[in-house]
Each structure stands twice: as structure tokens, then as C-alpha cells.
Design an enzyme around this catalytic site. Structure first.
Site, PDB file in Angstrom:
ATOM      1  N   GLY A  26      29.872  36.215  37.506  1.00 29.74           N
ATOM      2  CA  GLY A  26      30.779  35.280  38.159  1.00 29.74           C
ATOM      3  C   GLY A  26      30.725  35.444  39.658  1.00 29.74           C
ATOM      4  O   GLY A  26      30.037  36.315  40.193  1.00 29.74           O
ATOM      5  N   GLY A  28      33.239  34.692  43.431  1.00 28.66           N
ATOM      6  CA  GLY A  28      34.455  34.262  44.094  1.00 28.66           C
ATOM      7  C   GLY A  28      34.164  33.937  45.540  1.00 28.66           C
ATOM      8  O   GLY A  28      33.009  33.779  45.948  1.00 28.66           O
ATOM      9  N   GLY A  29      35.227  33.842  46.322  1.00 28.21           N
ATOM     10  CA  GLY A  29      35.078  33.434  47.709  1.00 28.21           C
ATOM     11  C   GLY A  29      34.277  34.398  48.554  1.00 28.21           C
ATOM     12  O   GLY A  29      33.550  33.986  49.464  1.00 28.21           O
ATOM     13  N   MET A  30      34.366  35.711  48.269  1.00 25.12           N
ATOM     14  CA  MET A  30      33.726  36.701  49.127  1.00 25.12           C
ATOM     15  C   MET A  30      32.586  37.445  48.452  1.00 25.12           C
ATOM     16  O   MET A  30      31.829  38.142  49.131  1.00 25.12           O
ATOM     17  CB  MET A  30      34.767  37.705  49.641  1.00 25.12           C
ATOM     18  CG  MET A  30      35.794  37.083  50.556  1.00 25.12           C
ATOM     19  SD  MET A  30      36.840  38.313  51.362  1.00 25.12           S
ATOM     20  CE  MET A  30      35.672  39.124  52.443  1.00 25.12           C
ATOM     21  N   VAL A  33      29.669  38.862  41.218  1.00 22.25           N
ATOM     22  CA  VAL A  33      29.780  39.969  40.272  1.00 22.25           C
ATOM     23  C   VAL A  33      28.637  39.864  39.265  1.00 22.25           C
ATOM     24  O   VAL A  33      28.449  38.825  38.630  1.00 22.25           O
ATOM     25  CB  VAL A  33      31.136  39.964  39.543  1.00 22.25           C
ATOM     26  CG1 VAL A  33      31.202  41.132  38.559  1.00 22.25           C
ATOM     27  CG2 VAL A  33      32.275  40.051  40.547  1.00 22.25           C
ATOM     28  N   ASP A 142      47.286  39.476  42.497  1.00 26.08           N
ATOM     29  CA  ASP A 142      46.559  38.273  42.073  1.00 26.08           C
ATOM     30  C   ASP A 142      46.359  38.286  40.559  1.00 26.08           C
ATOM     31  O   ASP A 142      45.252  38.073  40.066  1.00 26.08           O
ATOM     32  CB  ASP A 142      45.219  38.167  42.802  1.00 26.08           C
ATOM     33  CG  ASP A 142      44.620  36.762  42.711  1.00 26.08           C
ATOM     34  OD1 ASP A 142      45.371  35.804  42.475  1.00 26.08           O
ATOM     35  OD2 ASP A 142      43.395  36.632  42.892  1.00 26.08           O
TER      36      ASP A 142
END
Length: 234
Positions: A26, A28-30, A33, A142
């Protein structure tokens, strides 16, 4: 973040630290993975690597270092613990225990709401995992369906990228919302600092989603979701 592995073509495979990257789990923004394998032991891990545009960014490296520090404090069967990390290397990375299974978000999308027994099990196990974090002063900040892997019937909390130690200064990131609308508590929506109660609110929102198959504050843009949370219009 999705956890459905996408195997990398042989020409795109790479190594980070002592790990061979096997497939993309996966992104994300930064960071991205990957499912990765240790070159000596063969142990499989979930390995987060900062996106290239953040490698030269001290703020990005500091956030990864805070995630490592938070995870190293937590010892819980309901948290994917840290295996190794190097936030300051040429390629900043963090390896955590690999948990096979879908995210709670994907499971609900594909299979519908959980049964009553499974909801009660999820609520109990996830509450204990959050309590284990709070016991050592770590706030996750989160908690949402996409940050929970369902291993059989067991929820495993992942992605401590926004976590902080309770007595640390508040994290601020220019241009980014700290948390996920629809699961953020109302105090965050009005600019107040997170507390352990903030994680409890997110826990309740996750349990409601698991039981109903619907986001607790409905659909819409971030501002609408935050306003509904602030007003308690679930």
C-alpha cells in the site's frame, strides 16, 4: 492504505537495508509499504519507505523517527510492533511485523458489516490494544478502519505515522490534516490537542463502522465530515 499485495516485476525489485522488497502492500501521502523479506533470516515484514520527494526533507525523516520511537515503547499483541528501522539512512525505512489479512475497511467493503459476536470481539481487542499504547504514554491519533488489519478475527493496529508521546509538543505539518475526517474527534476539528480520549472517540467510530458498514459521520468532503463530528451529528 490497502494491504492487497501487488507483486513487483523483477526489473523493479529492490533492496532496502537488509531486506528484499517483494510486493507493494500500500501507499500513503508520505511513504510506500512493501512486503519484504530479510536476506539472511527470510523473515517477512511490512517495510515502510519514505517517498523520494521526502528523503531530503528533515520533517519527513523526523516523523518517521517519531513513529519508530512510539512503536518501540509499545508491547501489545494487538499492535504490529517494530522489527527494525533507519530513519536517517540514505533510504529512510521502518520494518514492522507483517500481518496477513485485509484491512477492516476492505473487509467491510467486500463482505459487509461484521456479526454481533465479531463486533464485540473487535471492540474488546482493539480497546486493549489502545490501552496498551496509552499505558506507555503513546497516542495513535489516526485510528480508522484502514489502519486495522484483521488477522482471522483479531484486529491488529498499524500505521503509527501520526502517533506521538503524550507529553511531546503537538505535531504540525504545513498543508496536511493531522488525522482522518470521519474518525477524528470533535476537539481536533476545532484545533485542540489530542488526548487519550481522542483515540477512544476514534475507537467508537471504528466499532460503529464495523457494526453498520457505514461511515459514522456519513460521506462528503473533509470540512463537512469535521463539522458533523464537531456537532455530534453521527
Amino acid at each position: 492504505m490497502t494491504t492487497a499485495p501487488r507483486r513487483l516485476p523483477a526489473t523493479q525489485r529492490d533492496t532496502v537495508g537488509d531486506y528484499d522488497l517483494l510486493s507493494l502492500l500500500g501507499q500513503g501521502g508520505m511513504g510506500r509499504v512493501h512486503l519484504a523479506s530479510h536476506r539472511t533470516s527470510g523473515e517477512r515484514v511490512a517495510l515502510k519507505v519514505l517517498r523520494t520527494q521526502f528523503v531530503g526533507d528533515e520533517e519527513g525523516r523526523h516523523r518517521l523517527a517519531r513513529e519508530v520511537s512510539s512503536l518501540q515503547r509499545v508491547r501489545s499483541r494487538w499492535v504490529a510492533g517494530v522489527v527494525g528501522a533507519d530513519p536517517w539512512g540514505e533510504v529512510p525505512w521502518l520494518a514492522t511485523r507483517y500481518v496477513p489479512g485485509p484491512t477492516l475497511h476492505d473487509k467491510i467493503i467486500n463482505e459487509g458489516p461484521l456479526s454481533r459476536d465479531d463486533v464485540e470481539q473487535l471492540a474488546s481487542d482493539l480497546a486493549e490494544g489502545i490501552a496498551d499504547c496509552h499505558a506507555v504514554g503513546v497516542l495513535h491519533r489516526d485510528i480508522k478502519p484502514a489502519n486495522i488489519i484483521v488477522e482471522g478475527r483479531t484486529p491488529i493496529l498499524i500505521d503509527f505515522g501520526l502517533a506521538r508521546v503524550a507529553d511531546d509538543p503537538k505535531i504540525t505539518v504545513t498543508g496536511l490534516l493531522i488525522g482522518t475526517p470521519g474518525y477524528l474527534p470533535p476537539e481536533i476539528a476545532v484545533g485542540e490537542p489530542a488526548t487519550p480520549a481522542s483515540d477512544v472517540h476514534s475507537w467508537a467510530s471504528v466499532v460503529a463502522y464495523a457494526a453498520t458498514g457505514r461511515p459514522p459521520f456519513g460521506e462528503g468532503n473533509s470540512m463537512k465530515l469535521m463539522d458533523r463530528a464537531r456537532r455530534g451529528e453521527h
